[in-house]
Write a protein that holds these residues in place. Sequence first.
Motif, PDB file in Angstrom:
ATOM      1  N   GLU A 121      13.776  19.554  50.248  1.00  0.00           N
ATOM      2  CA  GLU A 121      13.808  18.113  49.987  1.00  0.00           C
ATOM      3  C   GLU A 121      13.935  17.332  51.286  1.00  0.00           C
ATOM      4  OE1 GLU A 121      16.116  14.916  47.071  1.00  0.00           O
ATOM      5  OE2 GLU A 121      16.490  17.080  46.902  1.00  0.00           O
ATOM      6  N   ARG A 122      14.746  17.832  52.215  1.00  0.00           N
ATOM      7  CA  ARG A 122      14.875  17.157  53.520  1.00  0.00           C
ATOM      8  C   ARG A 122      13.558  17.205  54.292  1.00  0.00           C
ATOM      9  NH1 ARG A 122      19.764  20.053  53.680  1.00  0.00           N
ATOM     10  NH2 ARG A 122      18.894  21.513  55.201  1.00  0.00           N
ATOM     11  N   VAL A 123      12.887  18.362  54.232  1.00  0.00           N
ATOM     12  CA  VAL A 123      11.613  18.501  54.940  1.00  0.00           C
ATOM     13  C   VAL A 123      10.568  17.557  54.355  1.00  0.00           C
ATOM     14  CG1 VAL A 123       9.713  20.091  55.400  1.00  0.00           C
ATOM     15  CG2 VAL A 123      12.070  20.876  55.646  1.00  0.00           C
ATOM     16  N   ALA A 124      10.644  17.313  53.047  1.00  0.00           N
ATOM     17  CA  ALA A 124       9.635  16.481  52.371  1.00  0.00           C
ATOM     18  C   ALA A 124       9.921  14.990  52.471  1.00  0.00           C
ATOM     19  CB  ALA A 124       9.531  16.891  50.902  1.00  0.00           C
ATOM     20  N   ARG A 125      11.070  14.606  52.995  1.00  0.00           N
ATOM     21  CA  ARG A 125      11.411  13.186  53.040  1.00  0.00           C
ATOM     22  C   ARG A 125      10.386  12.328  53.768  1.00  0.00           C
ATOM     23  NH1 ARG A 125      17.930  13.756  54.033  1.00  0.00           N
ATOM     24  NH2 ARG A 125      18.459  14.250  51.858  1.00  0.00           N
ATOM     25  N   PRO A 126       9.817  12.767  54.899  1.00  0.00           N
ATOM     26  CA  PRO A 126       8.796  11.933  55.565  1.00  0.00           C
ATOM     27  C   PRO A 126       7.592  11.625  54.676  1.00  0.00           C
ATOM     28  CG  PRO A 126       9.584  13.637  57.057  1.00  0.00           C
ATOM     29  CD  PRO A 126      10.144  13.952  55.706  1.00  0.00           C
ATOM     30  N   HIS A 129       6.484   8.125  52.757  1.00  0.00           N
ATOM     31  CA  HIS A 129       5.608   7.081  53.278  1.00  0.00           C
ATOM     32  C   HIS A 129       4.193   7.156  52.708  1.00  0.00           C
ATOM     33  CE1 HIS A 129       8.816   6.063  56.042  1.00  0.00           C
ATOM     34  NE2 HIS A 129       8.828   7.301  56.512  1.00  0.00           N
ATOM     35  N   VAL A 130       3.846   8.314  52.150  1.00  0.00           N
ATOM     36  CA  VAL A 130       2.511   8.453  51.552  1.00  0.00           C
ATOM     37  C   VAL A 130       2.617   8.589  50.032  1.00  0.00           C
ATOM     38  CG1 VAL A 130       1.431   9.393  53.607  1.00  0.00           C
ATOM     39  CG2 VAL A 130       2.560  10.947  51.982  1.00  0.00           C
ATOM     40  N   GLY A 131       3.747   8.200  49.478  1.00  0.00           N
ATOM     41  CA  GLY A 131       3.909   8.157  48.034  1.00  0.00           C
ATOM     42  C   GLY A 131       4.353   9.427  47.368  1.00  0.00           C
ATOM     43  N   VAL A 132       4.824  10.405  48.144  1.00  0.00           N
ATOM     44  CA  VAL A 132       5.301  11.665  47.575  1.00  0.00           C
ATOM     45  C   VAL A 132       6.814  11.608  47.409  1.00  0.00           C
ATOM     46  CG1 VAL A 132       5.493  14.153  47.911  1.00  0.00           C
ATOM     47  CG2 VAL A 132       3.405  12.958  48.605  1.00  0.00           C
ATOM     48  N   ALA A 133       7.311  11.937  46.218  1.00  0.00           N
ATOM     49  CA  ALA A 133       8.752  11.915  45.947  1.00  0.00           C
ATOM     50  C   ALA A 133       9.357  13.266  46.336  1.00  0.00           C
ATOM     51  CB  ALA A 133       9.014  11.624  44.488  1.00  0.00           C
ATOM     52  N   PRO A 134      10.292  13.283  47.284  1.00  0.00           N
ATOM     53  CA  PRO A 134      10.897  14.555  47.710  1.00  0.00           C
ATOM     54  C   PRO A 134      11.573  15.308  46.576  1.00  0.00           C
ATOM     55  CG  PRO A 134      11.408  12.821  49.287  1.00  0.00           C
ATOM     56  CD  PRO A 134      10.765  12.151  48.105  1.00  0.00           C
ATOM     57  N   ASP A 135      12.180  14.565  45.618  1.00  0.00           N
ATOM     58  CA  ASP A 135      12.841  15.259  44.512  1.00  0.00           C
ATOM     59  C   ASP A 135      11.833  15.980  43.628  1.00  0.00           C
ATOM     60  OD1 ASP A 135      11.803  12.802  43.762  1.00  0.00           O
ATOM     61  OD2 ASP A 135      13.252  12.535  42.142  1.00  0.00           O
ATOM     62  N   ARG A 136      10.610  15.430  43.512  1.00  0.00           N
ATOM     63  CA  ARG A 136       9.565  16.115  42.753  1.00  0.00           C
ATOM     64  C   ARG A 136       9.128  17.389  43.482  1.00  0.00           C
ATOM     65  NH1 ARG A 136       7.082  13.355  38.527  1.00  0.00           N
ATOM     66  NH2 ARG A 136       8.655  11.962  37.643  1.00  0.00           N
ATOM     67  N   ASP A 200       4.821  13.791  34.081  1.00  0.00           N
ATOM     68  CA  ASP A 200       4.014  13.285  35.189  1.00  0.00           C
ATOM     69  C   ASP A 200       4.078  11.753  35.215  1.00  0.00           C
ATOM     70  OD1 ASP A 200       0.977  14.074  33.358  1.00  0.00           O
ATOM     71  OD2 ASP A 200       2.318  12.328  33.193  1.00  0.00           O
ATOM     72  N   ASP A 201       3.460  11.192  36.225  1.00  0.00           N
ATOM     73  CA  ASP A 201       3.477   9.752  36.424  1.00  0.00           C
ATOM     74  C   ASP A 201       2.194   9.094  35.949  1.00  0.00           C
ATOM     75  OD1 ASP A 201       6.024   9.778  37.594  1.00  0.00           O
ATOM     76  OD2 ASP A 201       5.197  10.317  39.559  1.00  0.00           O
TER      77      ASP A 201
END
Length: 204
Positions: A121-126, A129-136, A200-201
């Motif tokens: 989740e920490r790695v995915a945090r950046p 900015h492109v609309g990806v949710a780290p928790d997902r 899903d969204d």
Amino acid sequence: MSAIGLYVPGTGPLYRAPAWAKLLGLLAAGVALLAAADHRIALGALAASLLAYPVVGLAPARAWGVLRVLWPFLLAIALFQVLFGEWETAVRLCAQLAALVLLANVVTLTTRVREMLDLFERVARPLRHVGVAPDRVALVLALTIRSIPMVADAWRTSQEAYRARGLSGRPHLLVVPVIVQLLRMADATGEALVARGIDDDTRA
């Protein structure tokens, strides 16, 4: 109990090592094995990965369990390479694959799932900015990790049914039952996620 699974409580340096260090070491081992491209080095790595289990306090039976699940794929790779390539390549590829799967299983068994997911989740945090949710991302990885023992269980259940029917010499008959069980598990997981409001969204 599946030999391929989730965290097994224990002590020792590897248990205390952070998840990022273990994953980095696994990546380095994989790169080194592929770069060396030598069947003797690959066999040495396989032997080292087998020894890693008792060294870190894991039962050797877990290592053999991994190989028991993996052997049909190794056999297919070996036969293809022997028929259309060279035996050294067959040995190298099979040993590399087995060693890396064994080492990856060691990392999984000695790392708490929550610690692993927090890292991803920490790695995915950046990616926010492109609309990806780290928790997902963490959820997808959690489901991926959970699917490892599910695949092993499906294979073992199919093998038991295969032997109970007195079948032998036709391992290809296991493929369809395993796929059917995995599809059922996936369907049950999807229903559970929807029931908990995790879908899903695509909703307007």
